[in-house]
Design a protein around this motif. Sequence first.
Motif, PDB file in Angstrom:
ATOM      1  N   LYS A   1     -21.523 -14.289  -0.749  1.00 35.94           N
ATOM      2  CA  LYS A   1     -22.330 -15.494  -0.894  1.00 35.94           C
ATOM      3  C   LYS A   1     -23.813 -15.125  -0.860  1.00 35.94           C
ATOM      4  CE  LYS A   1     -20.761 -19.288   0.973  1.00 35.94           C
ATOM      5  NZ  LYS A   1     -20.246 -20.328   1.891  1.00 35.94           N
ATOM      6  N   ASN A   2     -24.658 -16.113  -1.118  1.00 41.06           N
ATOM      7  CA  ASN A   2     -26.077 -15.809  -1.271  1.00 41.06           C
ATOM      8  C   ASN A   2     -26.739 -15.286   0.000  1.00 41.06           C
ATOM      9  OD1 ASN A   2     -25.950 -18.351   0.013  1.00 41.06           O
ATOM     10  ND2 ASN A   2     -28.029 -18.834  -0.669  1.00 41.06           N
ATOM     11  N   LYS A   3     -26.145 -15.548   1.172  1.00 39.06           N
ATOM     12  CA  LYS A   3     -26.714 -15.053   2.426  1.00 39.06           C
ATOM     13  C   LYS A   3     -25.990 -13.813   2.946  1.00 39.06           C
ATOM     14  CE  LYS A   3     -28.560 -19.519   3.902  1.00 39.06           C
ATOM     15  NZ  LYS A   3     -28.578 -20.571   4.950  1.00 39.06           N
ATOM     16  N   GLY A   4     -25.194 -13.209   2.074  1.00 38.16           N
ATOM     17  CA  GLY A   4     -24.527 -11.969   2.445  1.00 38.16           C
ATOM     18  C   GLY A   4     -23.159 -12.131   3.065  1.00 38.16           C
ATOM     19  N   GLN A   5     -22.735 -13.375   3.288  1.00 38.94           N
ATOM     20  CA  GLN A   5     -21.421 -13.615   3.883  1.00 38.94           C
ATOM     21  C   GLN A   5     -20.324 -13.322   2.860  1.00 38.94           C
ATOM     22  OE1 GLN A   5     -20.701 -17.691   4.856  1.00 38.94           O
ATOM     23  NE2 GLN A   5     -18.591 -17.336   5.496  1.00 38.94           N
ATOM     24  N   GLU A   6     -19.279 -12.614   3.292  1.00 40.75           N
ATOM     25  CA  GLU A   6     -18.161 -12.297   2.413  1.00 40.75           C
ATOM     26  C   GLU A   6     -17.077 -13.365   2.540  1.00 40.75           C
ATOM     27  OE1 GLU A   6     -16.613  -8.365   2.756  1.00 40.75           O
ATOM     28  OE2 GLU A   6     -18.554  -7.393   2.445  1.00 40.75           O
ATOM     29  N   ILE A   7     -16.476 -13.719   1.407  1.00 45.62           N
ATOM     30  CA  ILE A   7     -15.382 -14.684   1.397  1.00 45.62           C
ATOM     31  C   ILE A   7     -14.251 -14.142   0.519  1.00 45.62           C
ATOM     32  CG2 ILE A   7     -16.827 -16.712   1.807  1.00 45.62           C
ATOM     33  CD1 ILE A   7     -16.687 -17.287  -1.203  1.00 45.62           C
ATOM     34  N   ASP A   8     -13.036 -14.579   0.816  1.00 49.68           N
ATOM     35  CA  ASP A   8     -11.888 -14.252  -0.035  1.00 49.68           C
ATOM     36  C   ASP A   8     -11.797 -15.301  -1.126  1.00 49.68           C
ATOM     37  OD1 ASP A   8     -10.366 -11.972   1.441  1.00 49.68           O
ATOM     38  OD2 ASP A   8     -10.821 -13.421   3.020  1.00 49.68           O
ATOM     39  N   ILE A   9     -11.579 -14.852  -2.360  1.00 51.60           N
ATOM     40  CA  ILE A   9     -11.517 -15.794  -3.483  1.00 51.60           C
ATOM     41  C   ILE A   9     -10.274 -15.543  -4.328  1.00 51.60           C
ATOM     42  CG2 ILE A   9     -14.007 -16.176  -3.640  1.00 51.60           C
ATOM     43  CD1 ILE A   9     -14.032 -14.160  -5.989  1.00 51.60           C
ATOM     44  N   ALA A  10      -9.804 -16.625  -4.964  1.00 55.91           N
ATOM     45  CA  ALA A  10      -8.739 -16.539  -5.961  1.00 55.91           C
ATOM     46  C   ALA A  10      -9.366 -16.843  -7.320  1.00 55.91           C
ATOM     47  CB  ALA A  10      -7.635 -17.537  -5.648  1.00 55.91           C
ATOM     48  N   LEU A  11      -9.143 -15.970  -8.277  1.00 59.16           N
ATOM     49  CA  LEU A  11      -9.717 -16.112  -9.612  1.00 59.16           C
ATOM     50  C   LEU A  11      -8.607 -16.336 -10.628  1.00 59.16           C
ATOM     51  CD1 LEU A  11     -12.189 -13.095  -9.472  1.00 59.16           C
ATOM     52  CD2 LEU A  11     -12.874 -15.485  -9.585  1.00 59.16           C
ATOM     53  N   ASP A  12      -8.796 -17.338 -11.480  1.00 55.48           N
ATOM     54  CA  ASP A  12      -7.921 -17.545 -12.634  1.00 55.48           C
ATOM     55  C   ASP A  12      -8.806 -17.410 -13.869  1.00 55.48           C
ATOM     56  OD1 ASP A  12      -5.365 -18.407 -11.294  1.00 55.48           O
ATOM     57  OD2 ASP A  12      -6.732 -19.911 -10.498  1.00 55.48           O
ATOM     58  N   VAL A  13      -8.514 -16.412 -14.696  1.00 56.27           N
ATOM     59  CA  VAL A  13      -9.409 -16.054 -15.808  1.00 56.27           C
ATOM     60  C   VAL A  13      -8.637 -16.103 -17.123  1.00 56.27           C
ATOM     61  CG1 VAL A  13     -11.041 -14.340 -16.678  1.00 56.27           C
ATOM     62  CG2 VAL A  13     -10.626 -14.533 -14.216  1.00 56.27           C
ATOM     63  N   ALA A  14      -9.294 -16.633 -18.186  1.00 57.34           N
ATOM     64  CA  ALA A  14      -8.650 -16.721 -19.498  1.00 57.34           C
ATOM     65  C   ALA A  14      -9.681 -16.472 -20.596  1.00 57.34           C
ATOM     66  CB  ALA A  14      -8.000 -18.087 -19.684  1.00 57.34           C
ATOM     67  N   SER A  15      -9.235 -15.855 -21.687  1.00 60.47           N
ATOM     68  CA  SER A  15     -10.100 -15.647 -22.853  1.00 60.47           C
ATOM     69  C   SER A  15     -10.314 -16.980 -23.569  1.00 60.47           C
ATOM     70  CB  SER A  15      -9.457 -14.648 -23.815  1.00 60.47           C
ATOM     71  OG  SER A  15      -9.183 -13.422 -23.170  1.00 60.47           O
TER      72      SER A  15
END
Length: 365
Positions: free
Chosen positions: A91-105
Amino acid sequence: MNITTILNENPLFKTILNQANMGIYVLDTNGLFSFVNHYFHDLYGSSDTKFENSDPLELIVPEEREKLRQKLKSHLTGTNERESYISRAIKNKGQEIDIALDVASLRNNEGQIIGVLGFVRDITQHVQTMKERKRFEEQALMIEKLAALGRLATTVVHQINNPLEAIKNYLYLLKGECGQVEANKDMIEKIEHEVFRIAKLTRQIVEFAVPTSTKFPALDIVCLLEETLFLMDKKIRTYNVTVSEDFVDPPPQVQGSPYELKQAFLNIIFNALEAMPEGGTLSLDVENIGSNVEIRISDTGSGITKENLKKIFDPFFSTKDPAQYMGLGLSVSFHIIHNHGGAMRVESEPHKGSCVIISLPISSS
């Protein structure tokens, strides 16, 4: 026409994306941000950051960037149309987070790739919950192993001590009759030394199997019961049992060993579940009675006959298959509660369920 032009010429499309309750972003054919919605801004902790034309991989932790860079190339070349990932973002203040990404062309009407569409969700809480569950499950497995080891150790010691006492008695007689002969004296002393060494080892095994420390920290008894239920969650669901809780507020504190008390509660709850093979209700009630806290663990199972109720705390007594059960669970629990300055009793009738009542002194500190 590129993706940036399409977005700029369709403000309604942007408005719709900005209403979404998840992070949405669009990348151009160079793999740079063309658009991010309001939720995406909020997710990364900034409403005024200009993401457009910046590298999305700068938001990913360094050790994950190269892997995702290769994934992004596959979406931009069409070798991988869509995929889901789990990663960690900054995040913008350096905090780390776990994320789920769904990506498509993204393709235009002619089938040409014009960018990438992505959805991102913060799953930090979910990941932490899963890690905590895994930790509890590992702890439960360890407690079960230690409890099994304790039961085995107690059984072995019991089997050793009986013949050991006989050996001691015969050695005493042998020492009186033959101990004065110089040729026998040294041999008898060596036998005596080894016998008492075995006796010392069996005492150490018992002390390991059933700790007897009296210097205990203050514990939240309700929290301890909740943790025990969490450890038994899978088995409770397997038995199709409903749990009912009625805990006093504020929760009382007792002086105790968390491991020993959990072992006692696990043994009691396990017995309750075994008494309800077709399902039922497991009730846990905690209330203050004078200077003590009373814990009642009840089931709606098969109950116990009056004859068996008298022997319920006897070591090695069990109404279950002796090939699988040693009959030490309740006797170990009784010893643990007694060692904590408490008392334990069972009320039961056949076909009406059982209730284990535990009384422990409330901590004065």
